[in-house]
Design a protein around this motif. Structure first.
Motif, short mmCIF file in Angstrom:
data_model
loop_
_atom_site.label_atom_id
_atom_site.label_comp_id
_atom_site.label_asym_id
_atom_site.label_seq_id
_atom_site.Cartn_x
_atom_site.Cartn_y
_atom_site.Cartn_z
N ALA A 1 0.83 -1.34 0.05
CA ALA A 1 0.05 0.01 0.10
C ALA A 1 0.82 1.25 -0.10
O ALA A 1 0.55 2.28 -0.73
CB ALA A 1 -0.75 0.02 1.19
N VAL A 2 1.78 1.21 0.68
CA VAL A 2 2.87 2.17 0.56
C VAL A 2 3.55 2.54 -0.60
O VAL A 2 3.74 3.67 -1.17
CB VAL A 2 4.06 2.18 1.90
N LEU A 3 3.97 1.30 -1.06
CA LEU A 3 4.55 1.65 -2.66
C LEU A 3 3.41 2.10 -3.62
O LEU A 3 3.87 2.91 -4.60
CB LEU A 3 4.92 0.23 -3.06
N GLU A 4 2.37 1.93 -3.23
CA GLU A 4 1.20 2.42 -4.36
C GLU A 4 1.11 3.98 -4.29
O GLU A 4 0.68 4.49 -5.08
CB GLU A 4 -0.12 1.86 -4.09
N LEU A 5 1.44 4.36 -2.89
CA LEU A 5 1.35 5.87 -2.68
C LEU A 5 2.24 6.49 -3.47
O LEU A 5 2.00 7.78 -4.00
CB LEU A 5 1.67 6.15 -1.21
N VAL A 6 3.46 6.15 -3.71
CA VAL A 6 4.42 7.02 -4.29
C VAL A 6 4.60 6.53 -6.02
O VAL A 6 5.52 6.95 -6.36
CB VAL A 6 5.98 6.43 -3.64
N GLU A 7 3.72 5.82 -6.45
CA GLU A 7 3.79 5.50 -7.83
C GLU A 7 3.70 6.75 -8.55
O GLU A 7 2.35 7.67 -8.45
CB GLU A 7 2.65 4.29 -8.23
N VAL A 8 4.34 7.29 -9.47
CA VAL A 8 4.14 8.48 -10.30
C VAL A 8 3.31 8.52 -11.30
O VAL A 8 2.89 9.68 -11.70
CB VAL A 8 5.62 9.00 -10.60
N ALA A 9 2.96 7.29 -11.71
CA ALA A 9 2.18 7.54 -13.09
C ALA A 9 0.63 7.66 -12.68
O ALA A 9 0.21 6.99 -11.71
CB ALA A 9 2.12 5.85 -13.68
N ARG A 10 -0.14 8.22 -13.58
CA ARG A 10 -1.50 8.63 -13.23
C ARG A 10 -2.38 7.37 -13.48
O ARG A 10 -2.31 7.15 -14.60
CB ARG A 10 -1.99 9.75 -13.86
N THR A 11 -3.35 6.88 -12.79
CA THR A 11 -3.91 5.68 -12.83
C THR A 11 -5.44 6.21 -12.76
O THR A 11 -6.41 5.38 -13.08
CB THR A 11 -3.80 4.53 -12.07
N ASP A 12 -5.72 7.28 -12.31
CA ASP A 12 -6.91 7.74 -12.13
C ASP A 12 -7.75 8.43 -13.31
O ASP A 12 -8.85 9.32 -13.21
CB ASP A 12 -7.13 8.66 -10.88
N GLN A 13 -6.85 8.70 -14.48
CA GLN A 13 -7.34 9.40 -15.56
C GLN A 13 -6.88 8.51 -16.75
O GLN A 13 -6.16 7.84 -16.79
CB GLN A 13 -6.49 10.78 -15.70
N ALA A 14 -7.61 9.18 -17.99
CA ALA A 14 -7.81 8.43 -19.08
C ALA A 14 -6.34 8.47 -19.81
O ALA A 14 -5.71 7.69 -20.37
CB ALA A 14 -8.89 8.81 -19.98
N LEU A 15 -5.87 9.86 -19.77
CA LEU A 15 -4.59 10.20 -20.31
C LEU A 15 -3.62 10.65 -19.07
O LEU A 15 -4.03 11.51 -18.10
CB LEU A 15 -4.69 11.46 -21.23
N ALA A 16 -2.44 10.27 -19.12
CA ALA A 16 -1.65 10.73 -18.36
C ALA A 16 -1.33 12.27 -18.37
O ALA A 16 -0.93 12.64 -17.40
CB ALA A 16 -0.39 9.58 -17.90
N ILE A 17 -0.87 12.32 -19.65
CA ILE A 17 -0.58 13.88 -19.89
C ILE A 17 -1.55 14.52 -20.80
O ILE A 17 -2.13 13.86 -21.60
CB ILE A 17 0.60 13.69 -21.09
N GLN A 18 -1.80 15.88 -20.35
CA GLN A 18 -2.91 16.63 -20.68
C GLN A 18 -2.55 17.75 -21.60
O GLN A 18 -2.19 18.73 -20.68
CB GLN A 18 -3.95 16.89 -19.75
#
Length: 636
Positions: A337-354
């Motif tokens: 769970a701590v590792l998931e906190l520091v994951e830099v990739a966006r997983t909550d949006q369709a596009l990581a780059i807007q």
């Protein structure tokens, strides 16, 4: 503007500032009745605000820039033309799409259908036009309205340049040829052209003509290196947009990493305390993980690549678990769970780059401001190359204006240009001036309330004679009006623009409150698509009810004031001066009556883009296939 006109504008600008300083200085030092502070202070603040707006307008006009003809469009550049649509009629969108398809410079045309309508896909196929809609990755995720629609299309195309048109904005065949030449300058990020509307009659009761903005004001901003991107009728460099998207992603990732490392260390520290009581065997692994977090924090502070930090952290956590055989599943779950906190990739949006800014409903202005802050340049091309549709009823017009204002104020509160790194002083002031113009709603409310208070209660908001006030005020006011007319020479709707700026005070106040709430309380600002069809038939006074109530109050107050003056309870000079003030308020507010009664353009205005035979044929085929679905090939 020419050299002579620019010289005259600068002379008048100096006079406006000089007389303004004298007037505001006198108001602050010698004319405030502090016993009536509840109306005197708001009036003084409103007048100071108005002077500040005059100063910013004078600064804008000071550096007005009329660009020479753009260089010839270079050959061999690749261009994607986007027509953004959500709920507009099929015929309207296809009219725009055909015009865009037929522009003479080689390009690809795409309909960005955020409504995902089968009939649009089929019509685009028949007309030889590309069609893009959102994929399954957007399901259940925030869509970001038009900005999300365009961002989605950016990753489905590859042209060096992007031309964007709203669904009703029909371009001329030469549009690309006239504008692409600016991009021989590798620092130009976008070029904006005017928005012009064909369905507005000469009275322009809704104030749709924006010749002052799409002319002197944009030329002034261009002179300061801050020409605005207005969402349509523009060409943008893909490289600039993608660079902006990557930069914003990196900054956001850094912020998330900083917060995640802090939260992760705190969580592991708490876990260590708990394990000391219930599961001491798991403590060595958590201690190793905590040490790894400390090392990751040090890497972050020295500027290491974020993905490298997370990779090393994941490796260290894995080794911490493997090094201790008796680590429980519960502890391993906590470490994951701590590792998931520091994951830099966006997983909550369709596009990581807007690439286009998605933090506000005025994505065009925000995107332009961030591009300028990155060091990119822009240009304003003062030639009408596109004709579109303006709102045809008061309700639609007010909805459109509130969206513009609310989005601008959201940016004002969240990304104030005065404090944005990378902008020049001139650019800061150009953006600041546009955003603060919507605060005029509060000033207008004070200019309405002050005469009502005096005429009904006899409380005068000035500690000066009427003659003294006029001696200080008239030179400043006269210079402002002359300057406004000279700077906006040849621009239609100057008076109408002043009326709308004042009369729409409820809209501006509501938009400011909405922008404030969105920034500081997380309230959602809905993106309201401007209707391209009339929403009301006949007169609609409900849309302007606040203004009508205010006009009624001014009438009642005037009657009371005249009566009080007649019986000797109020000074004649002050009463007359206040009644003149009321007349000016009425002249400004009266525009809403014409707006409420407006029923659209008359029969003397004809559509310059009637349906072509090609379009009529395509629409007929789509209608037939919709009524009688085609039989799949497997069933024939």
């Amino acid at each position: 503007m020419g050299v002579k006109q620019l010289t005259l504008v600068r002379v008048l600008a100096v006079l406006v500032v000089a007389f303004g300083i004298v007037y505001i200085g006198w108001r602050w030092t010698a004319s405030v009745p502090w016993s009536a502070w509840f109306i005197a202070v708001p009036l003084l603040l409103a007048e100071t605000y108005s002077f500040g707006e005059s100063l910013l307008y004078a600064l804008t006009m000071w550096n007005s820039k009329r660009r020479p003809t753009a260089p010839i469009a270079p050959e061999g550049r690749t261009v994607d033309v986007f027509i953004a649509t959500y709920n507009e009629p099929l015929a309207m969108v296809m009219t725009t799409a055909i015009a865009a398809r037929d522009m003479t410079y080689p390009h690809e045309t795409w309909i960005l259908d955020d409504g995902d309508r089968p009939e649009f896909r089929r019509a685009a196929e028949l007309l030889g036009i590309g069609y893009i809609t959102r994929g399954p990755e957007w399901e259940g995720r925030q869509r970001f309205a038009k900005a999300g629609n365009v961002n989605n299309a950016l990753f489905a195309t590859s042209g060096e340049f992007i031309a964007i048109f709203d669904a009703d904005q029909v371009p001329q065949p030469r549009f690309l040829n006239r504008v692409l030449g600016y991009f021989v300058d590798d620092e130009i990020a976008f070029v904006q052209t005017p928005q012009q509307f064909w369905n507005v009659d000469s009275r322009d009761p809704l104030g749709s003509h924006a010749d002052l903005f799409y002319g002197p004001i944009q030329q002034g901003k261009d002179g300061w290196g801050a020409a605005f991107f207005c969402g349509s009728n523009a060409i943008l460099r893909r490289e600039a947009l993608m660079a902006l998207g990557l930069t914003r992603f990196a900054r956001a990732a850094q912020g998330r990493m900083r917060s995640a490392l802090r939260a992760g260390r705190s969580r592991l520290t708490d876990l260590l305390s708990e394990l000391a009581v219930r599961d001491p065997a798991g403590m060595p692994a958590v201690e190793d993980a905590l040490a790894a977090m400390g090392h990751a924090d040090a890497q972050y502070r020295t500027g290491d690549v974020l993905s490298e930090i997370t990779w090393q952290l994941r490796t260290s956590f894995h080794q911490a678990v493997l090094s201790h055989d008796d680590v429980s599943a519960a502890v391993i779950s906590e470490l994951d769970a701590v590792l998931e906190l520091v994951e830099v990739a966006r997983t909550d949006q369709a596009l990581a780059i807007q690439p286009l800014d998605t933090s506000t409903i005025t994505e065009d202005m925000a995107t332009a401001m961030h591009l300028h802050a990155m060091g990119w340049s822009s240009a304003y091309h003062h030639e009408v190359l596109v004709h579109g549709l303006a709102p045809e009823d008061a309700g639609t017009m007010l909805t459109q204006r509130k969206r513009w204002a609310a989005g601008s104020m959201q940016v004002f509160f969240s990304d104030n240009p005065l404090f944005m790194r990378g902008l020049t002083l001139g650019q800061r002031l150009m953006y600041f001036g546009t955003m603060t113009s919507y605060l005029n709603g509060f000033a207008a409310l004070v200019y309405i309330a002050a005469p009502i208070v005096f005429l009904t209660l006899g409380i005068y908001p000035l500690k000066a004679s009427a003659l003294t006030f006029l001696l200080y005020f008239v030179p400043f006011f006269a210079c402002c009006q002359i300057f406004f007319q000279v700077a906006g020479r040849r621009s239609r709707g100057l008076w109408r623009g002043q009326q709308m700026s004042f009369a729409l005070f409820p809209t501006w106040i509501g938009a400011t409150v909405s922008g404030f709430a969105a920034t500081f309380f997380g309230k959602h600002l809905a993106f309201s698509v401007t209707s391209k069809t009339k929403n009301q038939v006949g007169t609609d006074y409900r849309a302007v009810a606040p203004q009508l109530v205010v006009m009624g109050l001014l009438l009642i107050a005037s009657a009371i004031g005249i009566y009080r003056c007649a019986i000797g309870d109020a000074p004649v000079a002050a009463t007359v001066l206040t009644l003149v003030w009321v007349v000016i308020d009425f002249l400004l507010l009266g525009v809403v009556i014409g707006a409420a009664r407006y029923r659209g353009p008359g029969s003397d205005i004809t559509d310059p883009n009637p349906p072509t035979e090609e379009l009529t044929s395509a629409l007929a085929i789509v209608e037939h296939e919709t009524s009688f679905p085609r039989t799949p090939a497997a069933e024939r």
